[in-house]
Design a protein around this motif. Structure first.
Motif, PDB file in Angstrom:
ATOM      1  N   ALA A 191       6.794  13.313  -7.681  1.00 28.01           N
ATOM      2  CA  ALA A 191       8.067  14.008  -7.449  1.00 28.01           C
ATOM      3  C   ALA A 191       7.892  15.006  -6.312  1.00 28.01           C
ATOM      4  CB  ALA A 191       8.521  14.731  -8.713  1.00 28.01           C
ATOM      5  N   GLY A 192       8.903  15.069  -5.440  1.00 29.54           N
ATOM      6  CA  GLY A 192       8.873  16.000  -4.318  1.00 29.54           C
ATOM      7  C   GLY A 192       8.066  15.516  -3.128  1.00 29.54           C
ATOM      8  N   LYS A 193       7.496  14.317  -3.220  1.00 29.08           N
ATOM      9  CA  LYS A 193       6.651  13.803  -2.145  1.00 29.08           C
ATOM     10  C   LYS A 193       7.376  12.715  -1.353  1.00 29.08           C
ATOM     11  CE  LYS A 193       2.523  15.265  -4.145  1.00 29.08           C
ATOM     12  NZ  LYS A 193       2.120  16.560  -3.768  1.00 29.08           N
ATOM     13  N   THR A 194       7.144  12.722  -0.039  1.00 32.56           N
ATOM     14  CA  THR A 194       7.612  11.636   0.822  1.00 32.56           C
ATOM     15  C   THR A 194       6.551  10.544   0.758  1.00 32.56           C
ATOM     16  OG1 THR A 194       8.813  13.163   2.249  1.00 32.56           O
ATOM     17  CG2 THR A 194       8.218  11.020   3.188  1.00 32.56           C
ATOM     18  N   LEU A 195       6.977   9.324   0.520  1.00 30.55           N
ATOM     19  CA  LEU A 195       6.058   8.197   0.342  1.00 30.55           C
ATOM     20  C   LEU A 195       6.144   7.251   1.528  1.00 30.55           C
ATOM     21  CD1 LEU A 195       6.924   7.368  -3.386  1.00 30.55           C
ATOM     22  CD2 LEU A 195       5.318   9.076  -2.496  1.00 30.55           C
TER      23      LEU A 195
ATOM     24  N   ILE B 208       0.884  -1.162   0.000  1.00 38.06           N
ATOM     25  CA  ILE B 208       0.000   0.000   0.000  1.00 38.06           C
ATOM     26  C   ILE B 208       0.917   1.205   0.000  1.00 38.06           C
ATOM     27  CG2 ILE B 208      -1.726   1.326   1.282  1.00 38.06           C
ATOM     28  CD1 ILE B 208      -2.583  -1.374   2.581  1.00 38.06           C
ATOM     29  N   GLY B 209       0.710   2.122  -0.942  1.00 37.27           N
ATOM     30  CA  GLY B 209       1.498   3.344  -1.025  1.00 37.27           C
ATOM     31  C   GLY B 209       0.651   4.538  -0.653  1.00 37.27           C
ATOM     32  N   GLU B 210       1.128   5.322   0.316  1.00 38.44           N
ATOM     33  CA  GLU B 210       0.397   6.493   0.785  1.00 38.44           C
ATOM     34  C   GLU B 210       1.328   7.694   0.882  1.00 38.44           C
ATOM     35  OE1 GLU B 210      -0.937   4.859   4.543  1.00 38.44           O
ATOM     36  OE2 GLU B 210      -2.929   4.477   3.705  1.00 38.44           O
ATOM     37  N   LEU B 211       0.722   8.874   0.884  1.00 34.84           N
ATOM     38  CA  LEU B 211       1.448  10.098   1.183  1.00 34.84           C
ATOM     39  C   LEU B 211       1.449  10.282   2.690  1.00 34.84           C
ATOM     40  CD1 LEU B 211      -0.058  12.395  -1.597  1.00 34.84           C
ATOM     41  CD2 LEU B 211       2.030  11.010  -1.679  1.00 34.84           C
ATOM     42  N   LEU B 212       2.226  11.240   3.181  1.00 31.97           N
ATOM     43  CA  LEU B 212       2.304  11.472   4.629  1.00 31.97           C
ATOM     44  C   LEU B 212       0.952  11.795   5.248  1.00 31.97           C
ATOM     45  CD1 LEU B 212       5.653  13.447   4.991  1.00 31.97           C
ATOM     46  CD2 LEU B 212       5.167  11.117   5.765  1.00 31.97           C
ATOM     47  N   ASP B 213       0.049  12.411   4.469  1.00 32.01           N
ATOM     48  CA  ASP B 213      -1.270  12.768   5.007  1.00 32.01           C
ATOM     49  C   ASP B 213      -2.257  11.601   4.973  1.00 32.01           C
ATOM     50  OD1 ASP B 213      -2.083  12.550   2.347  1.00 32.01           O
ATOM     51  OD2 ASP B 213      -2.612  14.662   2.123  1.00 32.01           O
ATOM     52  N   GLY B 214      -1.779  10.414   4.543  1.00 38.56           N
ATOM     53  CA  GLY B 214      -2.625   9.231   4.516  1.00 38.56           C
ATOM     54  C   GLY B 214      -3.333   8.997   3.186  1.00 38.56           C
TER      55      GLY B 214
END
Length: 147
Positions: A127-131, A14-20
């Motif tokens: 790009a530029g996002k923490t995963l 499951i891949g999410e961004l820091l905000d869920g």
């Protein structure tokens, strides 16, 4: 047996961004199969699976440098609107495929449209996002005897 470079493995993730916000998942699909260390997945994902054992689940946070890189202004270009033809009706946020001079095609996102220009962004959408990935090792299909 644990995962080593060169192994062919299958994982559920499951891949999410820091905000869920979820951006991808293998749920309801076959596991993702790849060769560890081959560059088939982002470097941080490759590193995260090393040492995992079948059935193990882990969560890992991957910085942009080890994922899709930082977002760069060099990947944004303004194209004269006339080059898209009279019937051009796209909206910002839509994706297009453009052909490069070498014949390869790349996806771009329309970020802005005005009377004279269309602004295209060729940065990867992540790009530029923490995963944040939750990874479960399903199988080690093949081991690399040279590893």
């Amino acid at each position: 047996m644990s995962v080593q470079n060169g192994n062919t493995i299958r994982v559920h993730y499951i891949g999410e961004l820091l905000d869920g916000t979820r951006f991808d998942s293998s749920e309801g699909r076959d596991p993702l199969e790849f060769i560890v260390g081959s560059g088939m997945v982002v470097p941080g994902f490759d590193a995260a699976v090393l040492g995992m054992e079948i059935g193990e689940t882990k969560s890992v946070t991957i910085s942009p440098a080890d994922a899709y890189g930082e977002k760069t202004d060099e990947m944004t270009v303004e194209i004269p609107r006339g080059e898209f033809g009279e019937g051009f009706t796209a909206e910002p946020g839509e994706q297009l495929m453009i052909q490069l001079g070498d014949g390869n095609q790349i996806p771009v996102t329309i970020t802005k449209i005005d009377e004279d220009t269309v602004t295209l962004d060729a940065n990867h959408p992540l790009a530029g996002k923490t995963l944040v990935f939750t990874i479960t090792l399903a199988e080690i299909l093949e081991t690399n005897p040279d590893a």
